[in-house]
Design a protein around this motif. Structure first.
Motif, PDB file in Angstrom:
ATOM      1  N   GLU A  50       0.842  -1.112  -0.142  1.00  0.00           N
ATOM      2  CA  GLU A  50       0.023  -0.142   0.064  1.00  0.00           C
ATOM      3  C   GLU A  50       0.901   1.217  -0.066  1.00  0.00           C
ATOM      4  O   GLU A  50       1.679   1.336   1.012  1.00  0.00           O
ATOM      5  CB  GLU A  50      -0.909  -0.029   1.132  1.00  0.00           C
ATOM      6  CG  GLU A  50      -1.892   1.143   1.123  1.00  0.00           C
ATOM      7  CD  GLU A  50      -2.863   1.225   2.446  1.00  0.00           C
ATOM      8  OE1 GLU A  50      -3.968   0.869   2.561  1.00  0.00           O
ATOM      9  OE2 GLU A  50      -2.070   1.357   3.558  1.00  0.00           O
ATOM     10  N   GLU A  92      -6.174  -1.436  -6.024  1.00  0.00           N
ATOM     11  CA  GLU A  92      -7.341  -0.878  -5.421  1.00  0.00           C
ATOM     12  C   GLU A  92      -6.861   0.907  -5.061  1.00  0.00           C
ATOM     13  O   GLU A  92      -5.793   0.534  -4.422  1.00  0.00           O
ATOM     14  CB  GLU A  92      -7.826  -1.439  -4.256  1.00  0.00           C
ATOM     15  CG  GLU A  92      -8.881  -0.732  -3.626  1.00  0.00           C
ATOM     16  CD  GLU A  92      -9.588  -1.638  -2.352  1.00  0.00           C
ATOM     17  OE1 GLU A  92     -10.751  -2.083  -2.354  1.00  0.00           O
ATOM     18  OE2 GLU A  92      -8.867  -1.561  -1.201  1.00  0.00           O
ATOM     19  N   ARG A  94      -7.867   4.050  -2.788  1.00  0.00           N
ATOM     20  CA  ARG A  94      -8.578   4.130  -1.374  1.00  0.00           C
ATOM     21  C   ARG A  94      -8.496   5.630  -1.334  1.00  0.00           C
ATOM     22  O   ARG A  94      -7.595   6.185  -0.982  1.00  0.00           O
ATOM     23  CB  ARG A  94      -8.036   3.253  -0.372  1.00  0.00           C
ATOM     24  CG  ARG A  94      -7.869   1.739  -0.778  1.00  0.00           C
ATOM     25  CD  ARG A  94      -6.970   1.160   0.490  1.00  0.00           C
ATOM     26  NE  ARG A  94      -7.043  -0.327   0.097  1.00  0.00           N
ATOM     27  CZ  ARG A  94      -6.343  -1.088   0.560  1.00  0.00           C
ATOM     28  NH1 ARG A  94      -5.268  -0.551   1.375  1.00  0.00           N
ATOM     29  NH2 ARG A  94      -6.437  -2.457   0.115  1.00  0.00           N
ATOM     30  N   LEU A 102     -13.888   5.242   4.053  1.00  0.00           N
ATOM     31  CA  LEU A 102     -13.149   5.271   2.820  1.00  0.00           C
ATOM     32  C   LEU A 102     -13.916   4.919   1.855  1.00  0.00           C
ATOM     33  O   LEU A 102     -15.079   4.186   1.723  1.00  0.00           O
ATOM     34  CB  LEU A 102     -12.082   4.099   2.898  1.00  0.00           C
ATOM     35  CG  LEU A 102     -10.884   4.175   3.663  1.00  0.00           C
ATOM     36  CD1 LEU A 102     -10.368   2.748   3.387  1.00  0.00           C
ATOM     37  CD2 LEU A 102      -9.851   5.305   3.282  1.00  0.00           C
ATOM     38  N   THR A 104     -13.734   3.130  -2.053  1.00  0.00           N
ATOM     39  CA  THR A 104     -12.566   2.318  -2.701  1.00  0.00           C
ATOM     40  C   THR A 104     -13.106   1.936  -4.015  1.00  0.00           C
ATOM     41  O   THR A 104     -14.332   1.693  -4.394  1.00  0.00           O
ATOM     42  CB  THR A 104     -12.343   0.853  -2.084  1.00  0.00           C
ATOM     43  OG1 THR A 104     -13.799   0.090  -1.868  1.00  0.00           O
ATOM     44  CG2 THR A 104     -11.880   0.892  -0.541  1.00  0.00           C
ATOM     45  N   SER A 131     -16.270   1.867   2.817  1.00  0.00           N
ATOM     46  CA  SER A 131     -15.796   1.073   4.192  1.00  0.00           C
ATOM     47  C   SER A 131     -15.836   2.231   5.326  1.00  0.00           C
ATOM     48  O   SER A 131     -15.293   3.235   5.141  1.00  0.00           O
ATOM     49  CB  SER A 131     -14.503   0.672   3.990  1.00  0.00           C
ATOM     50  OG  SER A 131     -13.900   0.274   5.166  1.00  0.00           O
TER      51      SER A 131
END
Length: 134
Positions: A50, A92, A94, A102, A104, A131
């Motif tokens: 990430e 992905e 975010r 979030l 996404t 999320s």
């Protein structure tokens, strides 16, 4: 049963590693008369990186491997001696709406194949999600 690790490589890059082992037992189900015993052992490993692109946006890239070993002892069952391997890769974005929420957007490609198949099954998933941590 499994474990997951998060390793901060730099201030903006984080590495995630995971392993999961699972056993499923369907031997006592009445479907045994149909020669369909879906008992299994699964090994699942994953890696994700990430990267923080800005204060609100992160990019995640992952790769997952799963091996399903069916444990049926019924020779008439299609799963007998026929393990399955699944390879998944995804990306992905975010976007942080707030500290708790979030949005996404992601894309995942998967390939799964059993030992007795000449051609595997390819699967693509595209998603847009929210999320929220309470």
């Amino acid at each position: 049963l499994g474990t997951h690790f998060a390793i901060e490589l730099t201030e903006d890059i984080e590495l995630f590693l995971g392993y999961h082992f699972e056993v499923g037992n369907a031997r006592n189900q009445r479907s045994i008369a149909l020669n369909d015993d879906a008992s299994y052992q699964t090994h699942y490993a994953s890696i994700e990186i990430e990267t923080k692109l800005s204060e609100k946006i992160k990019l995640a890239v992952d790769f997952d491997f799963e091996k399903n070993c069916y444990t049926t002892m019924n020779r008439l069952d299609e799963h007998f001696g026929n393990p399955e391997e699944i390879f998944l890769g995804g990306i992905e974005l975010r976007y942080a709406l707030s500290k708790e929420s979030l949005v996404t957007l992601g894309l995942e490609h998967g390939n799964r194949q059993k030992r007795n198949e000449f051609i595997g099954f390819h699967n693509n998933n595209l998603w847009l999600g929210i999320s929220h941590n309470f």
